[in-house]
Design a protein around this motif. Structure first.
Motif: not given
Length: 264
Positions: A238-246
């Motif tokens: 989930l954290c990686w998805c958020l980072v990738m979105q940024i």
């Protein structure tokens, strides 16, 4: 939300025009399971275990990992974006009343839903043919964690391929990036060899990367192994998805001005 569902349904129906792709997709799933059966059948001739796997546990892992890896079909997104930007027709995505990234996610959803039933059939058939004592978790919390993780893993791969496609706004070609991604995912997702067979130090490094949580860990959880990693795995992907979105938003904001396409 309804407009994105329409996009999903349109791409789901579009797959019917390419029925040969469905057949080849099932053959590829079958060939991977057959390869695993022949390879590990030789390794397990004397019985016993390899790492934490029994023979049937290993085949259960390959069936689940093959099923999940075949559902992840977002590789074409980067190629689609690259081609559209290079030939000046990326404008079609900029003028339609939907978010570009959400459009591709909806497109991926439609493709996944279409192939879901066929991949399930292929996995079930080979479980029966090889008479595998299929290992599957009965813990509802672990099952839920694995499903959530697999979904987030597919979301991350869509994000990654979308980002790689956007790099065409800066670079003339993205073949090098795609090659690195393909080689990395083939190894770290555990679709070739289960990561549990690697040295512990190597596995610890792989746990930092998002690819560990795309196919490998959901497959392990669904087959009843390493349940202690379930919650942590969901949080990390989930954290990686958020980072990738940024990263995607910043890349799009920075380089969209460089696009000078024509036509739709």
């Amino acid at each position: 939300m309804s407009k994105y569902w329409q996009v999903s349904k349109t791409h789901m129906k579009a797959q019917l025009a390419w029925r040969a792709d469905v057949i080849f997709n099932m053959i590829f799933t079958i060939s991977r399971i057959l390869f695993a059966y022949l390879l590990w059948g030789t390794v397990f001739q004397q019985g016993g275990t390899v790492g934490m796997f029994t023979f049937h546990g290993m085949l259960s892992y390959y069936i689940v990992s093959s099923f999940l890896s075949q559902l992840e079909m977002s590789d074409g997104i980067s190629g689609e974006i690259h081609a559209r930007i290079r030939n000046g027709t990326f404008s079609r995505y900029m003028v339609i009343p939907v978010g570009i990234e959400k459009y591709f996610m909806a497109m991926e959803l439609g493709v996944v839903l279409f192939y879901l039933i066929f991949d399930l059939i292929a996995a079930a058939v080979w479980t029966v043919i090889f008479r595998i004592w299929f290992a599957f978790t009965t813990d509802p919390e672990i099952l839920l964690s694995a499903v959530i993780m697999a979904i987030l893993g597919m979301v991350f791969m869509v994000q990654l391929n979308f980002f790689l496609g956007l790099l065409t706004l800066k670079y003339q070609g993205i073949d090098t990036f795609l090659m690195i991604k393909s080689n990395l995912t083939a190894l770290v997702t555990g679709t070739i060899i289960p990561l549990a067979l690697f040295p512990e130090g190597v596995v610890n490094v792989m746990r930092i990367l998002p690819f560990y949580y795309v196919t490998y860990l959901p497959s392990m959880l669904l087959t009843g192994m390493i349940p202690e990693e379930a919650f942590r795995g969901v949080v990390i992907i989930l954290c990686w998805c958020l980072v990738m979105q940024i990263i995607i938003r910043r890349t799009w904001k920075k380089y969209r001005r460089k696009y000078d396409g024509v036509g739709i």
